[in-house]
Design an enzyme around this catalytic site. Structure first.
Site, PDB file in Angstrom:
ATOM      1  N   SER A 161       0.927 -31.716 -32.506  1.00 32.98           N
ATOM      2  CA  SER A 161       1.774 -31.310 -33.624  1.00 32.98           C
ATOM      3  C   SER A 161       1.527 -29.851 -34.016  1.00 32.98           C
ATOM      4  O   SER A 161       1.874 -28.942 -33.280  1.00 32.98           O
ATOM      5  CB  SER A 161       1.540 -32.271 -34.797  1.00 32.98           C
ATOM      6  OG  SER A 161       2.560 -32.148 -35.761  1.00 32.98           O
TER       7      SER A 161
ATOM      8  N   ASP B   1       3.525 -17.901 -26.062  1.00 34.57           N
ATOM      9  CA  ASP B   1       4.851 -17.301 -25.900  1.00 34.57           C
ATOM     10  C   ASP B   1       4.847 -15.805 -26.205  1.00 34.57           C
ATOM     11  O   ASP B   1       5.561 -15.029 -25.558  1.00 34.57           O
ATOM     12  CB  ASP B   1       5.869 -17.998 -26.804  1.00 34.57           C
ATOM     13  CG  ASP B   1       6.172 -19.414 -26.341  1.00 34.57           C
ATOM     14  OD1 ASP B   1       5.907 -19.723 -25.165  1.00 34.57           O
ATOM     15  OD2 ASP B   1       6.671 -20.214 -27.161  1.00 34.57           O
TER      16      ASP B   1
ATOM     17  N   LYS C  25       3.504 -34.122 -29.249  1.00 35.12           N
ATOM     18  CA  LYS C  25       4.255 -34.616 -30.406  1.00 35.12           C
ATOM     19  C   LYS C  25       5.024 -33.458 -31.024  1.00 35.12           C
ATOM     20  O   LYS C  25       4.478 -32.650 -31.759  1.00 35.12           O
ATOM     21  CB  LYS C  25       3.345 -35.257 -31.454  1.00 35.12           C
ATOM     22  CG  LYS C  25       4.147 -35.856 -32.613  1.00 35.12           C
ATOM     23  CD  LYS C  25       3.244 -36.482 -33.656  1.00 35.12           C
ATOM     24  CE  LYS C  25       4.091 -37.127 -34.755  1.00 35.12           C
ATOM     25  NZ  LYS C  25       4.917 -36.152 -35.494  1.00 35.12           N
TER      26      LYS C  25
END
Length: 719
Positions: free
Chosen positions: A483, A494, A508
């Site tokens: 999460s 990224d 998740k």
């Protein structure tokens, strides 16, 4: 199998297994249970009908997934309901399945009319058949055990969830015979005599019969409602009023007392994860995927067998006042077979915010040229925020971002050349804190995209430029990183702001809300997380740049193993910059890592252990020959000892003469031995904390190798 990362589920509280038997088959069972006036068919209450009406409305209007309530969904619901009741296909006959097929295209129509007749009819039939089977087993148990021949070469199928339903009574009886024989064999190998085995199994089956007779309409509705909810995704659940009350106690500390998240799997209570810095986590013996089979109060209380119990009843046993003790009998996740048992003593306590707070340390790494480097490590067990202090205007409120900022400043002032953020076993927490912590490492920009059920995409992140740490950074993750942890790690990856190291994360990538029903509550998935690259974290998780051997089996733990988990997909990426050209260095860093761990005794030992466990998991059948089982167990001990001694010799330590000399999970201990071991380990906690963590050390080595790639001239170009 279904569960939520943040809550203990009541799904499949019992495996209400039974068999739909023909009249001839029934006549061969003890029918005394059917004459019991206390065993009356359960009927849906008015509150259940209004609750399912509310469920249908909310699922249709608010759930991220849009499903049509039609014949296709009706077939899926019937299949899910039957699988929840008899997951290993131990009791139902093919004729039972054929009979229930009359409902395959009716359940959707009944749900639209808030009609629960079919669900309760099936449930009542299961309840009757299960009690009949258990009663018959009780009536014949002593004679059956006496007649068992453990010298016969036969085996048992370990996992029958994909097996065909028994074709007839004879086939069903044979499956059940082997199940009982395997239980008896396991207890014999755990040094119980036949008298003790009969007493234990008799008590276990009587308890199961008693609990089946005590079931109420709420139990039937909960199982059926959750089978329906599970068709949407594994985190959509119906909470009965009792479960709703428990849910409100504390979302992340559902098992108040020891700090563990549990689920039901078959007849076992299985540990999903441990709450960071909770009593069980600090004690150190209970592990994810362990199965709890017994619970006792205090250090000397009688152990209660809880196989086949309801989840909430097991929860009630484990809970208790701070300062009291609970003993758990578990089958360890790494056990080679079910007869391996151990007892764990845990002192109940509250989990305090300061216990879960981030902590820092300095690690010194010697590179290949003999030069020493300092790497600062910040352990973040959860993403926390003291909401109460924040609302009260306390300027010193605790939060992950504030604590990490402070610790990082301290480590840098002490000469740290790089920072490792350790997110292993971090199950998530505050999304705002995950975003805030990303802001400590970037100038500004988005950190996560959230796609709502209406397809609207929101972006959250650092909106204003402010000072940030510009130096070398690595993020360490594992399968239990979930999460909010995945949002942080994904954003750092990224932006090419830092390296992500470890194993594939949980996956998740969905957001749930809890909504009131006229009776109980409905937790449903209403949106989905996406990285700024456009990739979802759902199902796939975050893939590390440099991978470590997985300590958790990816086929047992993770979003991808859950029924009806939402799929991975992509949306357009958010505009963002790249901070460094880290991808160009991955191959070089990987080669250096591979070369280093090839000589590392701890990594070699870990890889050997994983290889052994994988071979064990590949087995589809287990022998019921006691001599062969003993031979296999002894061979495993010899193999384990050889692996341990290779590691010890490589590290310059004295080899062991026997496996029992080390602290191993494979040794079944009595109460006194277990208590002494727990007390000894408690005294050694401080020494253990000082022992080097080979995975953390290697992550620091990788960051040292990567130092040249964090120079300003290695900036990446915009995409």
């Amino acid at each position: 199998m279904r569960y939520s990362m943040l809550t203990i589920k009541s799904l499949r509280n019992d495996k209400f297994t039974g068999a739909l038997i023909t009249a001839l088959f029934l006549s061969m069972f003890s029918l005394s249970v059917f004459a019991d006036s206390a065993l009356k068919p359960l009927e849906p209450e008015k509150s259940h009908k209004t609750a399912v009406h509310d469920m249908v409305e909310q699922l249709n209007s608010r759930h991220y997934v849009k499903l049509s309530l039609n014949d296709a969904l009706s077939e899926r619901l019937l299949s899910a309901f039957l699988d929840d009741l008899d997951p290993n296909r131990l009791f139902l006959l093919q004729s039972d399945i054929t009979e229930f097929q009359k409902y395959s295209t009716q359940l959707d129509d009944e749900l639209k009319k808030s009609d629960l007749s079919a669900g309760f009819f099936i449930f009542n039939r299961y309840r009757e058949r299960m009690i009949a089977r258990l009663q018959n087993t009780l009536d014949t148990l002593p004679d059956n055990i006496k007649a068992m021949d453990f010298s016969v070469n036969e085996d048992i199928e370990l996992d029958r969830d994909k097996a065909a339903w028994p074709a007839n009574k004879a086939e069903a009886d044979e499956i059940w015979r082997k199940q009982i024989k395997n239980r008896v064999l396991g207890l014999r190998l755990a040094d119980k005599d036949d008298k003790g085995i009969i007493e234990l199994l008799t008590k276990r089956f009587k308890n199961q019969i008693k609990r089946m007779k005590q079931l109420e309409a709420e139990d039937a509705f909960q199982i059926y409602a959750n089978a329906f909810a599970s068709l949407y995704d594994p985190h959509t659940d119906y909470f009965s009023p009792r479960i709703s009350e428990n849910f409100q106690i504390n979302m992340s500390l559902k098992l108040e007392g020891i700090g563990a998240v549990l689920q039901m799997e078959d007849d076992y209570t299985k540990v999903v994860r441990l709450v960071a810095a909770g009593p069980a986590d600090k004690q150190g013996q209970l592990q994810p995927a362990d199965r709890i089979i017994g619970v006792a109060q205090g250090k000397k209380g009688e152990m209660q067998d809880v196989i086949g119990w309801r989840l909430d009843d097991v929860v009630d046993l484990i809970r208790g006042a701070a300062g009291s003790f609970v003993r758990l009998e578990v089958i360890p996740a790494i056990a080679k077979s079910d007869e391996t048992r151990r007892e764990i003593i845990i002192e109940r306590n509250e989990v305090k915010l300061e216990d879960q707070s981030a902590k820092g340390e300095m690690i010194e790494i010697i590179d290949s040229d003999g030069e020493t480097h300092k790497i600062g490590v910040i352990d973040v067990p959860t993403f926390y925020l003291d909401f109460e202090a924040y609302r009260m205007g306390d300027t010193e409120f605790r939060s992950t971002t504030r604590d990490v900022h402070r610790i990082m400043g301290e480590l840098l002032s002490e000469g740290a050349e790089g920072i490792v953020i350790d997110l292993r076993d971090n199950g998530g927490g505050s999304l705002a804190e995950a975003n805030g912590m990303v802001g400590l490492f970037i100038e500004s920009g988005p950190t996560v995209q959230i796609r709502q059920s209406n397809a609207r995409v929101l972006r959250e992140g650092k909106r204003r430029s402010s000072p940030y740490y510009t130096g070398p950074l690595a993020v360490l993750i594992n399968r239990m990183s979930a999460s909010a942890s995945e949002i942080f790690a994904g954003a750092i990856q990224d932006y090419q702001r830092g390296l992500v190291i470890g194993t594939q994360s949980f996956g998740k990538g969905t957001v749930q809300s809890v909504n009131a029903l006229s009776h109980g509550q409905l937790k449903l998935t209403e949106s989905k997380f996406y990285r700024i690259s456009g990739d979802s974290t759902q199902n796939r998780g975050v893939i590390p740049d440099i991978a470590f051997p997985p300590l958790y089996n990816l086929e047992d733990i993770g979003e991808s193993v859950l029924d009806n988990a939402l799929h991975w997909d992509r949306i357009p990426q958010a505009n963002h910059r790249y901070y460094f050209d880290l991808k160009s260095g991955i191959d070089t860093l990987q080669r250096k890592h591979d070369k280093r761990i090839a000589k590392d005794p701890d990594f070699q030992f870990l890889q050997e252990q994983i290889s052994v466990v994988e071979k064990m998991r590949a087995k589809t059948h287990l022998s019921l020959n006691i001599d062969l089982r003993k031979k296999e167990r002894d061979a495993q001990k010899v193999q384990q000892l050889a692996m341990e001694n290779r590691r010890r010799v490589a590290k310059g330590e004295e080899p062991l003469e026997a496996l029992e000399e080390q602290n191993t999970d494979d040794i079944a201990m009595n109460d006194e031995e277990s208590e002494l071991k727990a007390e000894t380990e408690k005294e050694e906690d401080k020494d253990k904390e000082k022992a080097p963590d080979p995975l953390l050390t290697e992550a620091s080595h990788i960051l040292v190798d990567a130092l040249p790639y964090f120079q300003p001239e290695r900036l990446a170009r915009r995409p």
